[in-house]
Design a protein around this motif. Structure first.
Motif, PDB file in Angstrom:
ATOM      1  N   MET A 353       0.840  -1.191   0.000  1.00 15.27           N
ATOM      2  CA  MET A 353       0.000   0.000   0.000  1.00 15.27           C
ATOM      3  C   MET A 353       0.877   1.245   0.000  1.00 15.27           C
ATOM      4  O   MET A 353       2.079   1.196   0.300  1.00 15.27           O
ATOM      5  CB  MET A 353      -0.922  -0.004   1.230  1.00 15.27           C
ATOM      6  N   ARG A 354       0.263   2.342  -0.344  1.00 19.17           N
ATOM      7  CA  ARG A 354       0.944   3.622  -0.276  1.00 19.17           C
ATOM      8  C   ARG A 354       1.076   4.041   1.190  1.00 19.17           C
ATOM      9  O   ARG A 354       0.366   3.530   2.060  1.00 19.17           O
ATOM     10  CB  ARG A 354       0.160   4.681  -1.046  1.00 19.17           C
ATOM     11  N   PRO A 355       1.961   4.997   1.487  1.00 21.18           N
ATOM     12  CA  PRO A 355       2.100   5.446   2.885  1.00 21.18           C
ATOM     13  C   PRO A 355       0.814   6.004   3.472  1.00 21.18           C
ATOM     14  O   PRO A 355       0.645   5.995   4.693  1.00 21.18           O
ATOM     15  CB  PRO A 355       3.193   6.517   2.802  1.00 21.18           C
ATOM     16  N   ASP A 356      -0.100   6.477   2.620  1.00 18.07           N
ATOM     17  CA  ASP A 356      -1.359   7.005   3.151  1.00 18.07           C
ATOM     18  C   ASP A 356      -2.389   5.912   3.412  1.00 18.07           C
ATOM     19  O   ASP A 356      -3.502   6.192   3.852  1.00 18.07           O
ATOM     20  CB  ASP A 356      -1.941   8.056   2.197  1.00 18.07           C
ATOM     21  N   GLY A 357      -2.014   4.633   3.144  1.00 20.06           N
ATOM     22  CA  GLY A 357      -2.904   3.517   3.445  1.00 20.06           C
ATOM     23  C   GLY A 357      -3.744   3.036   2.298  1.00 20.06           C
ATOM     24  O   GLY A 357      -4.537   2.103   2.469  1.00 20.06           O
ATOM     25  N   VAL A 358      -3.614   3.612   1.104  1.00 18.97           N
ATOM     26  CA  VAL A 358      -4.379   3.148  -0.064  1.00 18.97           C
ATOM     27  C   VAL A 358      -3.726   1.872  -0.585  1.00 18.97           C
ATOM     28  O   VAL A 358      -2.535   1.843  -0.888  1.00 18.97           O
ATOM     29  CB  VAL A 358      -4.429   4.217  -1.156  1.00 18.97           C
ATOM     30  N   LEU A 359      -4.520   0.791  -0.689  1.00 21.07           N
ATOM     31  CA  LEU A 359      -4.013  -0.514  -1.083  1.00 21.07           C
ATOM     32  C   LEU A 359      -3.739  -0.559  -2.584  1.00 21.07           C
ATOM     33  O   LEU A 359      -4.581  -0.149  -3.392  1.00 21.07           O
ATOM     34  CB  LEU A 359      -5.016  -1.608  -0.702  1.00 21.07           C
ATOM     35  N   LEU A 360      -2.564  -1.072  -2.950  1.00 13.87           N
ATOM     36  CA  LEU A 360      -2.182  -1.185  -4.360  1.00 13.87           C
ATOM     37  C   LEU A 360      -2.096  -2.633  -4.821  1.00 13.87           C
ATOM     38  O   LEU A 360      -2.328  -2.925  -5.990  1.00 13.87           O
ATOM     39  CB  LEU A 360      -0.822  -0.504  -4.593  1.00 13.87           C
ATOM     40  N   GLU A 361      -1.741  -3.537  -3.935  1.00 17.24           N
ATOM     41  CA  GLU A 361      -1.591  -4.946  -4.293  1.00 17.24           C
ATOM     42  C   GLU A 361      -2.122  -5.807  -3.161  1.00 17.24           C
ATOM     43  O   GLU A 361      -2.021  -5.438  -1.979  1.00 17.24           O
ATOM     44  CB  GLU A 361      -0.120  -5.305  -4.549  1.00 17.24           C
ATOM     45  N   ALA A 362      -2.651  -6.998  -3.495  1.00 20.82           N
ATOM     46  CA  ALA A 362      -3.059  -7.996  -2.509  1.00 20.82           C
ATOM     47  C   ALA A 362      -2.903  -9.358  -3.152  1.00 20.82           C
ATOM     48  O   ALA A 362      -3.346  -9.570  -4.288  1.00 20.82           O
ATOM     49  CB  ALA A 362      -4.504  -7.780  -2.054  1.00 20.82           C
ATOM     50  N   ASN A 363      -2.264 -10.305  -2.444  1.00 17.08           N
ATOM     51  CA  ASN A 363      -2.023 -11.605  -3.065  1.00 17.08           C
ATOM     52  C   ASN A 363      -3.273 -12.486  -3.008  1.00 17.08           C
ATOM     53  O   ASN A 363      -4.275 -12.173  -2.346  1.00 17.08           O
ATOM     54  CB  ASN A 363      -0.812 -12.298  -2.444  1.00 17.08           C
ATOM     55  N   ALA A 364      -3.190 -13.618  -3.714  1.00 21.35           N
ATOM     56  CA  ALA A 364      -4.361 -14.492  -3.875  1.00 21.35           C
ATOM     57  C   ALA A 364      -4.832 -15.053  -2.537  1.00 21.35           C
ATOM     58  O   ALA A 364      -6.035 -15.190  -2.300  1.00 21.35           O
ATOM     59  CB  ALA A 364      -4.030 -15.627  -4.842  1.00 21.35           C
ATOM     60  N   ALA A 365      -3.868 -15.403  -1.658  1.00 17.42           N
ATOM     61  CA  ALA A 365      -4.263 -15.983  -0.373  1.00 17.42           C
ATOM     62  C   ALA A 365      -5.103 -15.002   0.440  1.00 17.42           C
ATOM     63  O   ALA A 365      -6.096 -15.371   1.065  1.00 17.42           O
ATOM     64  CB  ALA A 365      -3.010 -16.383   0.423  1.00 17.42           C
ATOM     65  N   SER A 366      -4.715 -13.733   0.453  1.00 19.23           N
ATOM     66  CA  SER A 366      -5.471 -12.745   1.230  1.00 19.23           C
ATOM     67  C   SER A 366      -6.839 -12.472   0.617  1.00 19.23           C
ATOM     68  O   SER A 366      -7.815 -12.263   1.331  1.00 19.23           O
ATOM     69  CB  SER A 366      -4.671 -11.446   1.335  1.00 19.23           C
ATOM     70  N   LEU A 367      -6.924 -12.460  -0.711  1.00 15.95           N
ATOM     71  CA  LEU A 367      -8.220 -12.234  -1.364  1.00 15.95           C
ATOM     72  C   LEU A 367      -9.163 -13.402  -1.122  1.00 15.95           C
ATOM     73  O   LEU A 367     -10.368 -13.220  -0.929  1.00 15.95           O
ATOM     74  CB  LEU A 367      -8.009 -12.019  -2.871  1.00 15.95           C
ATOM     75  N   GLU A 368      -8.615 -14.626  -1.121  1.00 17.12           N
ATOM     76  CA  GLU A 368      -9.442 -15.803  -0.868  1.00 17.12           C
ATOM     77  C   GLU A 368     -10.024 -15.762   0.547  1.00 17.12           C
ATOM     78  O   GLU A 368     -11.152 -16.189   0.780  1.00 17.12           O
ATOM     79  CB  GLU A 368      -8.587 -17.060  -1.044  1.00 17.12           C
ATOM     80  N   GLY A 369      -9.252 -15.196   1.511  1.00 18.41           N
ATOM     81  CA  GLY A 369      -9.718 -15.127   2.897  1.00 18.41           C
ATOM     82  C   GLY A 369     -10.942 -14.254   3.076  1.00 18.41           C
ATOM     83  O   GLY A 369     -11.683 -14.418   4.042  1.00 18.41           O
TER      84      GLY A 369
END
Length: 845
Positions: A353-369
């Motif tokens: 994520m950016r320093p301001d907390g905006v998410l840029l990437e998330a891996n498959a395991a976290s999305l599946e959760g």
């Protein structure tokens, strides 16, 4: 290595039951090191080592002034060929090859008391006889004792050599790409995404458009005048179709200075689509300002051949440079793909994520959760995503943690969150990503799902609990069934003989039933002692005198083949406990020692004062210590671990109940003390009882009032009997009436209190403690506000809720433990009434 079982079976519980390093630490002869035997280790060392060994993160501990090394299974690969030699050795010996680097770091933490962390620290480590350049992320944190002094250093870390080398290679590739970009002939730029945002632009391009701050901005914002001429639609077409667009000598209006009118320039330019996984995700722009060239063409129309050759040369140059740039872009894209593949194949939840907390990437395991796709969460603030939004209070916590990490700190903690898949527990952490200037440019969140591990631990605890309950109930049922058989059988034979009017052996059967009942009562007392629920009669005790009083009995119990040695303590302190229980405890220990020496030997009973400090496994304080030591067969560590369990015995069937040591353990604990055990197979055993020091004095002895031959009342006295069990109440009332007392009965505490608050003359209250609603002690305390001189005899079999050992009994109160013989009750009643009568007579004189 010699293994010696030391101290209490609870001592080694901080070591996990499984794991290589836990076993190595358990078997290591620590007595040969400054740390001393493991049983004497500092509380801070035991607790920190338990945390270390149970961690899945590479963790080590450097203990004491010479930094003795202990570590967990995950840390074992760190020292490479030094494992397991490194265990228990000073840090200077283990890390002699890098001591010049790490010694100042250890000294800084030790002297300042402040933690230290380093990232990608270069350490030239000897691996297999060759010095290798390695890189590490690690932290050093002080371990403090209860006074706040630093006594050790807690270390966690992991090797980053591969990452550092990969980053160097990537930075080299990026530097070559930027250099190639800057060296490109003419103006070049790289646009990304459907909005055509500037990612890269060389100096020639910035000079052409007269702008500087264009990176990250879309073309429509930077060059609105160009978009108005339709070139924005051309870019859109190239992005959609993937077909390059080439223009020559095209008139393009450019506002090259802020506020200045648009200036028409003639440009040759190329819009070259950039593909990723077959799809266009960017456009390469190359432009040449040919305004002056066009003017030269108008002036030199006659030299068309030269112009044609110039055009051919320029086109070739464009193609050559375009090819070079495309090759560099492909290399950059390959690097990005590799990084994303690494992220996607991770077994833990990861993102960026950016320093301001905006998410840029998330891996498959976290999305599946959270049962989401990337587009559902990318671009949102991290704390507003489904990982946290359904857990009250969690979004605010994460938001504050992001601000902390954006300031350059790292965080890690265990969290419980509600996900679409249910309640889960995670080991959650966030760490900052910094550029070469040390500025935070991003944040990497990571989370490991530890829910299955916690569930497994809970199942194990439940299994152990049920096993203990099964063992306890099985032993109780076995012994009580035997005793009940004796009672029921004897009563059955009595009934048969009485029915047949054959009375010659009725007395024998009655005695047999009473004997079995008394054995059942003794078993109940032992169980209560083990559970620390037996009613005690604590009084100041001089242990030397108590041991001397039972010496003759002990010597008779031992026989001629065993020598008994008694070492009385000099200036021995007093202790406060139930003297009868202490006598039983010493007798039990001596008999156990005797049974461990079938061929004879020596038993030593020693009494001494003991000052226990905070470095011991016992609670700090002053104790009177009674030790019973033998040179018999000894016990193995496995036997020691179970020695205090109820019904556990190593004696042959029928020669032991398995309740002796558990009863002693319960008595000592209920008395505020502790117990330790030391034993080695073939060398003998030593068991020590630690009872708290008593600073008061021994009260002068008193004599029983009244005779012991007859308990009949000399005159009529009124006794109130409060008992909720009708059979017991009827038996006590009949006994007292036979002895000449006037008896009033009540079946519960409330009824008894009503009588006590009336004007009825009552000399003695006999009450059960465990009454419903208002218990016997509460009733007696309330009644004494109305009748201050009321004598009270409390009956109890299990008095946890009414009489605490620390509270004791008030003046004029006595206690009897159920079951008891009627003769004992009669004697106790006469003593109390006679004492009351004597006190009243003395006052009138």
């Amino acid at each position: 290595m010699r293994v010696t079982a030391e101290i209490s079976p609870r001592t080694l519980r901080f070591l996990p039951e499984s794991g290589e390093m836990a076993e190595r630490i358990r078997l290591y002869d620590w007595s040969q090191t400054p740390l001393g035997p493991i049983t004497t280790w500092h509380t801070a060392l035991r607790s920190t080592l338990g945390l270390c060994l149970n961690s899945s993160i590479p963790t080590s501990i450097y203990w004491g002034a010479d930094l003795r090394l202990l570590y967990n299974d995950a840390w074992a690969p760190v020292p490479a060929h030094r494992h397991p030699w490194a265990l228990g050795r000073p840090a200077r010996e283990v890390w002699s090859d890098i001591w010049e680097i790490v010694e100042p770091q250890f000294a800084r933490v030790w002297t300042s008391g402040e933690g230290f962390a380093t990232y990608d620290q270069m350490l030239p480590i000897d691996r297999g006889g060759r010095i290798e350049e390695t890189y590490w992320n690690y932290s050093l944190s002080p371990i403090r004792d209860e006074r706040g002094d630093v006594v050790g250093i807690f270390n966690q870390g992991h090797e980053t050599t591969a990452k550092v080398k990969a980053e160097r290679a990537r930075e080299g590739e990026l530097d070559r790409f930027r250099e190639l970009f800057q060296q490109a002939p003419g103006a070049v730029a790289w646009l990304e995404g459907p909005e055509h945002k500037y990612i890269l632009a060389n100096a020639a391009y910035l000079q052409l458009i007269g702008r500087r701050d264009i990176l990250g901005k879309p073309v429509a914002e930077v060059l609105p005048e160009v978009v108005e001429q339709g070139f924005g639609e051309v870019l859109d077409q190239v992005y959609r179709s993937g077909v390059p667009y080439v223009a020559a000598s095209t008139l393009v209006p450019l506002r090259r200075r802020p506020g200045a009118p648009a200036e028409n320039r003639l440009l040759d330019f190329v819009f070259q689509p950039i593909r990723r996984h077959g799809d266009v995700d960017g456009i390469f722009v190359q432009a040449h300002d040919v305004t002056e060239r066009a003017q030269a063409e108008a002036a030199l129309r006659s030299s068309e051949e030269n112009l044609r050759r110039l055009n051919e040369h320029l086109e070739a140059l464009v193609q050559e440079r375009t090819s070079e740039l495309s090759s560099a872009l492909r290399e950059q894209q390959t690097l990005v793909y590799r990084l994303r593949t690494t992220l996607q194949t991770s077994l833990i939840y990861q993102g960026y994520m950016r320093p301001d907390g905006v998410l840029l990437e998330a891996n498959a395991a976290s999305l599946e959760g959270i049962d989401c796709k990337a587009e559902d969460v990318v671009g949102k603030y991290f704390w507003e995503t489904p990982w946290f939004s359904d857990t009250p209070g969690m979004p605010q916590m994460v938001r504050e943690a992001v601000a902390l990490v954006a300031a350059g700190e790292s965080m890690r903690q265990r969290i419980d969150v509600q996900l679409p898949v249910g309640q889960r527990t995670f080991d959650f952490s966030m760490r900052p990503v910094k550029d070469e200037r040390g500025e935070v440019i991003g944040i990497v969140p990571e989370a490991v799902d530890v829910t299955p591990l916690l569930q497994t631990e809970e199942r194990l605890r439940q299994s152990q609990k049920m096993e203990a309950i099964g063992q306890l109930t099985g032993g109780i049922a076995h012994d009580f069934n035997n005793l009940l058989t004796g009672i029921i059988g004897s009563l059955d034979m009595m009934e048969r003989r009485i029915t047949e009017r054959r009375y010659e052996r009725v007395g024998e059967y009655a005695k047999a039933a009473i004997a079995s009942a008394n054995r059942a009562a003794a078993l109940t007392h032992r169980l209560l002692a083990f559970a620390r629920r037996q009613p005690l009669d604590p009084k100041p005790v001089a242990v030397n005198s108590l041991i001397a009083s039972v010496e003759d009995m002990l010597r008779r119990a031992l026989g001629e083949s065993i020598q008994l040695h008694i070492l009385a303590g000099a200036d021995l302190w007093l202790t406060r406990c139930d003297s009868n229980q202490l006598e039983n405890a010493i007798l039990n220990l001596v008999i156990n020692a005797r049974d461990a020496m079938p061929n004879g030997g020596d038993i030593t009973i020693e009494a001494s004062n003991a000052e226990i400090d905070s470095s011991n496994v016992l609670k700090p304080g002053q104790y009177v210590c009674i030790s019973v030591t033998d040179n018999g067969t000894g016990m193995s560590p496995e036997v020691i671990a179970k020695a205090f369990d109820p019904f556990f015995t190593t004696k042959p069937l029928g020669q032991g109940t398995g309740l002796g040591l558990s009863m002693i353990y319960g008595f000592v604990m209920q008395s505020g003390g502790d117990i330790t055990m030391r034993s080695q197979v073939g060398e003998g055993s030593s068991i020590s009882l630690y009872l708290p020091r008593y600073r008061g004095e021994i009260a002068s002895s008193t004599h029983d009032v009244g005779g012991t031959g007859s308990f009949r009342a000399l005159q009529e006295h009124t006794v109130l009997v409060v008992e909720d069990e009708p059979v017991v109440r009827r038996l006590i009332a009949e006994l007292l009436q036979e002895l000449g007392y006037r008896v009033i009965e009540a079946g519960d505490g409330k009824s008894g209190l009503d009588i006590l608050l009336s004007n009825e003359p009552i000399e003695l209250l006999i009450t059960d403690v465990g009454l419903p609603e208002l218990n016997g002690r509460q009733m007696a305390d309330s009644a004494r506000q109305h009748r201050p001189k009321l004598k009270v005899l409390l009956m109890t079999g299990y008095a946890e809720h009414a009489i605490q050992e620390k509270e004791g009994l008030a003046a004029g109160m006595r206690m009897m433990t159920k079951p008891f013989q009627m003769e004992a009750l009669a004697q106790r009643v006469q003593e109390m009434i006679a004492a009351r009568h004597a006190a009243g007579t003395a006052k009138t004189q």
